[in-house]
Motif scaffolding. Structure first.
Motif, PDB file in Angstrom:
ATOM      1  N   PRO A   1      74.603   3.121   9.128  1.00  0.00           N
ATOM      2  CA  PRO A   1      74.372   4.444   8.906  1.00  0.00           C
ATOM      3  C   PRO A   1      72.923   4.678   8.632  1.00  0.00           C
ATOM      4  O   PRO A   1      72.217   3.597   8.195  1.00  0.00           O
ATOM      5  N   GLU A   2      72.264   5.930   9.177  1.00  0.00           N
ATOM      6  CA  GLU A   2      70.976   6.081   8.749  1.00  0.00           C
ATOM      7  C   GLU A   2      70.550   5.867   7.285  1.00  0.00           C
ATOM      8  O   GLU A   2      69.583   5.391   7.256  1.00  0.00           O
ATOM      9  N   PRO A   3      71.254   6.451   6.209  1.00  0.00           N
ATOM     10  CA  PRO A   3      70.778   6.305   4.941  1.00  0.00           C
ATOM     11  C   PRO A   3      70.516   4.819   4.578  1.00  0.00           C
ATOM     12  O   PRO A   3      69.636   4.508   3.786  1.00  0.00           O
ATOM     13  N   ARG A   4      71.347   3.873   4.875  1.00  0.00           N
ATOM     14  CA  ARG A   4      71.438   2.680   4.612  1.00  0.00           C
ATOM     15  C   ARG A   4      70.126   1.904   5.215  1.00  0.00           C
ATOM     16  O   ARG A   4      69.416   1.238   4.692  1.00  0.00           O
ATOM     17  N   PHE A   5      69.950   2.454   6.569  1.00  0.00           N
ATOM     18  CA  PHE A   5      68.546   1.842   7.273  1.00  0.00           C
ATOM     19  C   PHE A   5      67.458   2.350   6.344  1.00  0.00           C
ATOM     20  O   PHE A   5      66.465   1.807   6.262  1.00  0.00           O
ATOM     21  N   ARG A   6      67.399   3.760   6.133  1.00  0.00           N
ATOM     22  CA  ARG A   6      66.127   4.301   5.606  1.00  0.00           C
ATOM     23  C   ARG A   6      65.934   3.323   3.987  1.00  0.00           C
ATOM     24  O   ARG A   6      64.871   3.320   3.623  1.00  0.00           O
ATOM     25  N   GLU A   7      67.069   3.244   3.496  1.00  0.00           N
ATOM     26  CA  GLU A   7      67.120   2.701   2.152  1.00  0.00           C
ATOM     27  C   GLU A   7      66.337   1.226   2.304  1.00  0.00           C
ATOM     28  O   GLU A   7      65.370   0.550   1.501  1.00  0.00           O
ATOM     29  N   ALA A   8      66.538   0.557   3.635  1.00  0.00           N
ATOM     30  CA  ALA A   8      65.918  -0.821   3.568  1.00  0.00           C
ATOM     31  C   ALA A   8      64.548  -0.668   3.882  1.00  0.00           C
ATOM     32  O   ALA A   8      63.884  -1.394   3.640  1.00  0.00           O
ATOM     33  N   GLU A   9      64.111   0.461   4.907  1.00  0.00           N
ATOM     34  CA  GLU A   9      62.694   0.596   5.139  1.00  0.00           C
ATOM     35  C   GLU A   9      61.897   1.117   3.792  1.00  0.00           C
ATOM     36  O   GLU A   9      60.801   0.434   3.474  1.00  0.00           O
ATOM     37  N   ALA A  10      62.593   1.683   2.973  1.00  0.00           N
ATOM     38  CA  ALA A  10      61.780   1.873   1.671  1.00  0.00           C
ATOM     39  C   ALA A  10      61.741   0.623   0.690  1.00  0.00           C
ATOM     40  O   ALA A  10      60.751   0.702   0.036  1.00  0.00           O
ATOM     41  N   ALA A  11      62.593  -0.145   0.654  1.00  0.00           N
ATOM     42  CA  ALA A  11      62.379  -1.407   0.050  1.00  0.00           C
ATOM     43  C   ALA A  11      61.544  -1.958   0.516  1.00  0.00           C
ATOM     44  O   ALA A  11      60.605  -3.020  -0.288  1.00  0.00           O
ATOM     45  N   LEU A  12      61.417  -2.366   1.950  1.00  0.00           N
ATOM     46  CA  LEU A  12      60.047  -2.857   2.580  1.00  0.00           C
ATOM     47  C   LEU A  12      58.856  -2.501   2.053  1.00  0.00           C
ATOM     48  O   LEU A  12      57.881  -3.274   1.840  1.00  0.00           O
ATOM     49  N   HIS A  13      58.841  -1.093   2.105  1.00  0.00           N
ATOM     50  CA  HIS A  13      57.637  -0.468   1.843  1.00  0.00           C
ATOM     51  C   HIS A  13      57.177  -0.831   0.311  1.00  0.00           C
ATOM     52  O   HIS A  13      55.917  -0.930  -0.230  1.00  0.00           O
ATOM     53  N   GLU A  14      58.275  -0.595  -0.579  1.00  0.00           N
ATOM     54  CA  GLU A  14      57.852  -1.072  -1.956  1.00  0.00           C
ATOM     55  C   GLU A  14      57.415  -2.441  -2.144  1.00  0.00           C
ATOM     56  O   GLU A  14      56.594  -2.809  -3.095  1.00  0.00           O
ATOM     57  N   ALA A  15      57.986  -3.675  -1.474  1.00  0.00           N
ATOM     58  CA  ALA A  15      57.734  -4.902  -1.442  1.00  0.00           C
ATOM     59  C   ALA A  15      56.143  -5.042  -1.043  1.00  0.00           C
ATOM     60  O   ALA A  15      55.316  -5.808  -1.626  1.00  0.00           O
ATOM     61  N   GLN A  16      55.805  -4.282  -0.034  1.00  0.00           N
ATOM     62  CA  GLN A  16      54.379  -4.206   0.480  1.00  0.00           C
ATOM     63  C   GLN A  16      53.701  -3.841  -0.522  1.00  0.00           C
ATOM     64  O   GLN A  16      52.361  -4.400  -0.872  1.00  0.00           O
ATOM     65  N   ILE A  17      53.879  -2.850  -1.204  1.00  0.00           N
ATOM     66  CA  ILE A  17      52.855  -2.078  -2.344  1.00  0.00           C
ATOM     67  C   ILE A  17      52.902  -3.337  -3.514  1.00  0.00           C
ATOM     68  O   ILE A  17      51.793  -3.367  -3.910  1.00  0.00           O
ATOM     69  N   ARG A  18      53.727  -3.831  -3.936  1.00  0.00           N
ATOM     70  CA  ARG A  18      53.817  -4.829  -4.813  1.00  0.00           C
ATOM     71  C   ARG A  18      52.664  -5.996  -4.220  1.00  0.00           C
ATOM     72  O   ARG A  18      52.193  -6.598  -5.209  1.00  0.00           O
ATOM     73  N   LEU A  19      53.115  -6.388  -3.114  1.00  0.00           N
ATOM     74  CA  LEU A  19      52.081  -7.510  -2.449  1.00  0.00           C
ATOM     75  C   LEU A  19      50.615  -6.803  -2.450  1.00  0.00           C
ATOM     76  O   LEU A  19      49.690  -7.716  -2.822  1.00  0.00           O
ATOM     77  N   LEU A  20      50.450  -5.791  -1.902  1.00  0.00           N
ATOM     78  CA  LEU A  20      48.947  -5.425  -2.051  1.00  0.00           C
ATOM     79  C   LEU A  20      48.608  -5.271  -3.573  1.00  0.00           C
ATOM     80  O   LEU A  20      47.266  -5.645  -3.822  1.00  0.00           O
ATOM     81  N   SER A  21      49.409  -4.942  -4.593  1.00  0.00           N
ATOM     82  CA  SER A  21      48.845  -4.870  -6.013  1.00  0.00           C
ATOM     83  C   SER A  21      48.582  -6.131  -6.288  1.00  0.00           C
ATOM     84  O   SER A  21      47.580  -6.515  -7.256  1.00  0.00           O
ATOM     85  N   ALA A  22      49.615  -7.213  -6.001  1.00  0.00           N
ATOM     86  CA  ALA A  22      49.265  -8.659  -6.585  1.00  0.00           C
ATOM     87  C   ALA A  22      47.707  -9.062  -5.846  1.00  0.00           C
ATOM     88  O   ALA A  22      47.117 -10.269  -6.427  1.00  0.00           O
ATOM     89  N   GLN A  23      47.727  -8.738  -4.585  1.00  0.00           N
ATOM     90  CA  GLN A  23      46.409  -9.211  -3.839  1.00  0.00           C
ATOM     91  C   GLN A  23      45.237  -8.448  -4.519  1.00  0.00           C
ATOM     92  O   GLN A  23      44.124  -9.293  -4.687  1.00  0.00           O
TER      93      GLN A  23
END
Length: 529
Positions: free
Chosen positions: A262-284
């Protein structure tokens, strides 16, 4: 009953009678008195014959001449006295020169110059004199002064030689007008760095010693800081999360397209990836702020073990990592690096001691360029300008040169001086910070200034004068005459004086023992004898 003395009475002995002195003895006793009387009589006779006047110095030093051909006023043979017989050496009537401030100005009237051939005055000569006059206020001559009308004549060349009067030619040479001021050398503040770690820790190893030359980027010490380990761990975790979230989202794409996911689950996975990318950028950025630059793109696709090896010795040069064992060496190390080429001028780092961002471990300075600060008197500061040459002689010898690049706009409240700064090249490291010495600022430079020895110039209270040797005096039988010439002095050093106007190159002036001529000149002002 009274007793009477019976002691005998002895009569006094008569005084000895001295024999009267003989006649020769009386003459010897009166001899000193006779000599004094004879001396006084000779002095009275001499005074009566000379009118109680001392002979002139030229008579004492020259060859005696017949009394009937002797000028008692000028003390030369009357038949050759240029003052009594003006036709022997006619005077030139030359007006006062208000432009150059001298009498008988050779710039305006070249014919007065005592040279074999009348000189040619060029525009460059006049421009040079004008530059000197425009630069600053110069000593002035009184236009009413009449010394230039005088001439000092000697009876003979022998008389000149006996007085020890020496001659030198007027010449041209480089002349500088300068001011001196005390100063001190220091490091260029823009090329000095006090180095400390960006976070607290403990000095793990020291790489450089006091006095060592370092290049930009070289490691001076390694500091073990727990905060560095935490920042690296945060980066590793964020990188792992991004990798995990990226693979999870990639696996869901086909199911999402087919409608299985379902689309909500897919969008949730996209949001989780974006959150992880932001944490990686902050650590960088956290590592970048510590001076440990790394980009997420550099570790993309690497395994967690490979990323950990990359991050463990982040910021350390290969020359150091090769000496470290990855299995036993902490990942908390952060380097303290030199930000510029220079020399370690202070070292406070000791292995094992605590390190703090507020306490520098090293001071590195670029000693190739040093700053000189002079303290110039307020009355001299008006002549200062950027770009002027500065020469500095520090205590202990040596000399360095530079250019004025800053002049303070304020006066020091305590010393009432003006600070002037110059940059000095120091390629061989001879100049040392905190050295005191004397600086010279060259205010004006003239390559072809007219020069005479200092002893040639005299001041009588109204005019500066020199004594110019007549161009014909060297000839056999010619009158031995010095012309009194007023001059306008300029710059002066310990040996020479610049003459702005009054004499020309090639003219001969009295130098050694020229005070003899000055004494005769002043004596003439009071009257002969």
């Amino acid at each position: 009953m009274n007793e009477t003395s019976t002691a005998p009475v002895v009569p006094p002995s008569p005084a000895p009678v001295r024999p009267a002195p003989s006649r020769p003895a009386r003459l010897l006793q009166s001899l000193p008195t006779l000599l004094v009387l004879l001396a006084l009589g000779g002095l009275a006779y001499f005074g009566h014959q000379t009118g109680w006047k001392m002979p002139h110095f030229t008579v004492l030093g020259g060859t005696p001449t017949a009394n009937d051909d002797w000028c008692s006023e000028h003390n030369v043979p009357e038949s050759r006295c240029v003052e009594c017989r003006p036709e022997l050496m006619p005077r030139r009537s030359v007006p006062w020169c208000p432009k150059h401030g001298v009498h008988q100005c050779p710039f305006e009237h070249p014919e007065v110059a005592q040279l074999p051939v009348p000189p040619r005055i060029t525009p460059a000569d006049l421009e040079r004199a004008q530059r000197a006059l425009d630069f600053t206020e110069r000593p002035r001559n009184d236009p009413r002064c009449t010394l230039h009308t005088r001439r000092i004549q000697f009876a003979s060349q022998e008389a000149i030689d006996k007085q020890g009067v020496g001659l030198d030619a007027v010449w041209t040479a480089r002349m500088e007008e300068t001011i001196t001021a005390p100063g001190e050398i220091g490091y260029d503040p823009t090329r000095v760095a006090a180095l400390a770690p960006p976070v607290s820790g403990r000095v793990w190893r020291v790489e450089k010693e006091l006095g060592q030359a370092v290049k930009q980027g070289e490691v001076l010490a390694l500091v073990d800081a727990a905060e560095v380990g935490r920042a690296k761990a945060e980066f590793l975790q964020a990188a792992a999360q991004v990798d995990l979230r990226s693979r999870l989202l990639e696996g869901m794409k086909s199911g999402y397209v087919q409608g299985v996911i379902p689309e909500p689950r897919f969008r949730e996975a996209e949001a989780a990836l974006h959150e992880a990318q932001i944490r990686l950028l902050s650590a960088q950025h956290a590592l970048l702020n510590l001076g440990l630059p790394i980009r997420a793109a550099e570790v993309k696709g690497l395994t967690p073990e490979e990323i950990a090896r990359r991050v463990q010795f982040l910021g350390l040069p290969e020359s150091i990592t090769q000496t470290l064992d990855p299995q036993t060496t902490t990942a908390n190390l952060i380097p303290v690096k030199a930000p510029l080429d220079g020399v370690v001028v202070e070292r406070r780092a000791v292995a094992g001691e605590l390190a703090d961002p507020s306490k520098p471990l090293f001071v590195v300075a670029d000693t190739q360029r040093m700053w000189l600060t002079l303290h110039v008197r307020l009355e001299d500061a008006k002549h200062l300008a950027r770009g002027q040459t500065v020469r500095f002689r520090p205590d202990g010898g040596g000399e360095a040169a530079g250019k004025v690049n800053w002049i303070s706009t304020a006066v020091d409240e305590r010393t009432r001086t003006v600070q002037v700064r110059a940059e000095l090249a120091n390629p061989d490291g001879r100049l040392r910070a905190n050295t005191f010495g004397s600086g010279t600022v060259v205010l004006r430079e003239e390559d072809r200034a007219i020069i005479v020895p200092n002893e040639a110039v005299h001041w009588d209270g109204n005019c500066h004068v020199v004594f110019v040797w007549d161009k014909d005096s060297p000839k056999e039988g010619a009158p031995k005459v010095f012309h009194v010439r007023s001059v306008r002095p300029g710059a002066k050093d310990d040996r020479h004086t610049e003459i702005i106007a009054g004499v020309l190159p090639g003219e001969m002036v009295a130098t050694k023992n020229s005070g003899v001529l000055r004494a005769q000149l002043l004596k003439g002002n009071l009257g002969a004898g």
